[in-house]
Structure formats: structure tokens, C-alpha cells
Design a protein around this motif. Sequence first.
Motif, short mmCIF file in Angstrom:
data_model
loop_
_atom_site.label_atom_id
_atom_site.label_comp_id
_atom_site.label_asym_id
_atom_site.label_seq_id
_atom_site.Cartn_x
_atom_site.Cartn_y
_atom_site.Cartn_z
N UNK A 1 0.65 -1.02 -0.03
CA UNK A 1 -0.01 -0.11 0.00
C UNK A 1 0.83 1.27 0.25
N UNK A 2 0.31 2.49 -0.44
CA UNK A 2 0.96 3.54 -0.21
C UNK A 2 0.48 4.22 0.78
N UNK A 3 1.28 5.11 1.37
CA UNK A 3 0.93 5.91 2.97
C UNK A 3 -0.07 6.73 2.58
N UNK A 4 -1.10 6.90 3.57
CA UNK A 4 -2.14 7.68 3.16
C UNK A 4 -1.53 9.12 3.39
N UNK A 5 -2.56 9.97 2.78
CA UNK A 5 -2.20 11.45 2.61
C UNK A 5 -2.98 11.94 4.11
N UNK A 6 -2.53 12.83 4.58
CA UNK A 6 -2.98 13.47 5.78
C UNK A 6 -4.52 13.68 6.02
N UNK B 1 8.35 16.13 2.67
CA UNK B 1 9.15 15.80 1.51
C UNK B 1 8.87 14.39 0.83
N UNK B 2 9.17 13.80 2.17
CA UNK B 2 9.18 12.08 1.78
C UNK B 2 7.59 11.75 1.61
N UNK B 3 6.90 12.23 2.35
CA UNK B 3 5.37 11.89 1.95
C UNK B 3 4.72 12.08 0.87
N UNK B 4 5.30 13.19 0.38
CA UNK B 4 5.17 13.86 -1.16
C UNK B 4 5.41 12.76 -2.40
#
Length: 81
Positions: free
Chosen positions: A2-7, A37-40
Amino acid sequence: MPQIETWPRIPAPICNHLIERMLDRNINLDDLNRLRVWLETKPNVPAGRWHKDFGSFKLCGEGKYPKTFLLAGQTASGEKL
């Protein structure tokens, strides 16, 4: 994976916990910017427990959700990203 969820898509109880831990751990704006930056990059994360070391803190999660912040010296469990 899965991709990490956005805020905006993280459930409110998890967001509240993350904010509390961020304040408790005194995570500064420079550190938060590195996290942003990592989350983007919309990173893929394991379905189980994981952690990402940012030097001055660690982000720990499970599946697509980040769950808590740890201080640099604290031990994290799960797969290291």
C-alpha cells in the motif's frame, strides 16, 4: 504494497495522536519538512508494521497509516524503510 495515506485521509483519532506525539517529542519545523518531502513521494509501505528513521525522530506506522513518532534513541518495531 500500500501507499502511505495522505494527511486528509488519516482518521481523526490517529491525526490527534500524531499531533500530540509531535508536540511531546519537540519535532521541529525542519524535521517536519523532511517528513513532508518524503510523504510527497507517495511511498509504498508494508502491509504490516514499519518505521522510517529521519535522524532526529522516527515515524512508525502500520499498513497505509502512520501511527506515532518516536525519539531518535527509541526502539522501533517492524520493517525499516
